[in-house]
Design a protein around this motif. Structure first.
Motif, mmCIF file in Angstrom:
data_model
loop_
_atom_site.group_PDB
_atom_site.id
_atom_site.type_symbol
_atom_site.label_atom_id
_atom_site.label_comp_id
_atom_site.label_asym_id
_atom_site.label_seq_id
_atom_site.Cartn_x
_atom_site.Cartn_y
_atom_site.Cartn_z
ATOM 1 N N ALA A 24 84.701 14.461 84.635
ATOM 2 C CA ALA A 24 83.338 14.833 85.024
ATOM 3 C C ALA A 24 82.871 14.003 86.226
ATOM 4 C CB ALA A 24 82.387 14.637 83.844
ATOM 5 N N ASN A 27 84.454 15.247 89.324
ATOM 6 C CA ASN A 27 83.825 16.501 89.756
ATOM 7 C C ASN A 27 82.497 16.251 90.467
ATOM 8 O OD1 ASN A 27 85.956 17.887 88.619
ATOM 9 N ND2 ASN A 27 84.840 18.500 86.774
ATOM 10 N N GLU A 198 82.601 19.477 80.608
ATOM 11 C CA GLU A 198 81.388 20.133 81.105
ATOM 12 C C GLU A 198 80.117 19.530 80.520
ATOM 13 O OE1 GLU A 198 83.388 22.885 78.011
ATOM 14 O OE2 GLU A 198 83.978 21.631 79.713
ATOM 15 N N GLU A 201 79.549 16.348 82.453
ATOM 16 C CA GLU A 201 79.154 16.693 83.819
ATOM 17 C C GLU A 201 77.689 17.115 83.877
ATOM 18 O OE1 GLU A 201 80.709 19.716 87.321
ATOM 19 O OE2 GLU A 201 82.095 19.128 85.726
ATOM 20 N N GLN A 202 77.296 17.958 82.955
ATOM 21 C CA GLN A 202 75.909 18.430 82.915
ATOM 22 C C GLN A 202 74.949 17.267 82.655
ATOM 23 O OE1 GLN A 202 75.199 21.347 79.856
ATOM 24 N NE2 GLN A 202 73.153 21.860 80.583
ATOM 25 N N ARG A 205 74.737 14.911 85.740
ATOM 26 C CA ARG A 205 73.993 15.547 86.817
ATOM 27 C C ARG A 205 72.494 15.517 86.539
ATOM 28 N NH1 ARG A 205 76.842 20.049 87.508
ATOM 29 N NH2 ARG A 205 77.862 19.458 89.442
#
Length: 211
Positions: A24, A27, A198, A201-202, A205
């Motif tokens: 993550a 990314n 994911e 990552e979410q 962010r």
């Protein structure tokens, strides 16, 4: 962005979570920069030096059958492969006390080698069926990552960093961390468990936007 990872070197979900977290972070490399610190947590602080057979331990601790334990292990193996970590064929295996490993990890932070040592300790336990409470095995790992073996041996033969590790454990327990991995971002945002890429990552962010 400071990331503290509360974990144990014998926790399979901790290496799964770390692998997903790093993917993550990769990314999001154009959006965030991170500083990772490892914090101590013992899954089995009362474990005697000889350890305990893993099947026996898991069935007793969680009140499940051997068949359920094997199914859980297979699930862990597949989750590991999905994030690029291959667990060794550990067969029966044993659970050990990990306190001395945490003392060495505390020391390794002084030299910027904490993550390198942590990953080598994961490999010792999960890939090599090693014993993270055995001083000779710990010293071999220390040497492997380029840390001072004689200094590490002096630490293991003393009570150096015991109070520091105990204080950190108490701090996170008082903060409500009772299972691992626990990923704490900027000392206030908690992401619990070995989440998929994911999810990390979410969350990262969103935190970056809020900060």
């Amino acid at each position: 962005m400071q990331i503290d990872i509360v974990s144990d070197v014998s926790c399979p979900w901790c290496i799964i979570g770390y692998q997903a977290l790093t993917k993550a972070i990769d990314n999001l490399s154009s959006e965030i920069a991170v500083d990772i610190h490892w914090q101590p947590f013992e899954l089995n602080p009362q474990m005697p030096p000889e350890g305990q057979e893993i099947g026996e331990h898991i069935t007793q601790k969680y009140g499940i059958s051997l068949q359920q334990a094997e199914q859980n292990r297979e699930n862990i193996k597949q989750r590991g492969l999905a994030v690029g970590y291959e667990f060794g064929n550990r067969g029966g295996g044993r659970i050990y006390n990990t306190f001395d490993a945490h003392r060495l990890l505390h020391w390794a932070a002084e030299f910027g080698k904490q993550t390198e040592l942590k990953l080598a300790l994961f490999d010792l336990y999960f890939k090599q069926s090693g014993n993270p409470s055995d001083h000779q095995q710990l010293l071999a790992v220390v040497e492997q990552v380029g840390l001072d073996k004689e200094k590490a041996e002096a630490i293991l033969n003393s009570d150096l960093f015991e109070q520091d590790v105990r204080a950190a454990q108490t701090h996170y327990q008082k903060a409500g961390i009772h299972s691992v991995p626990a990923v704490i971002v900027n000392n206030k945002h908690l992401i619990s468990g070995g989440q998929p890429v994911e999810v990390f990552e979410q969350a990262l962010r969103q935190i970056a936007k809020e900060e």
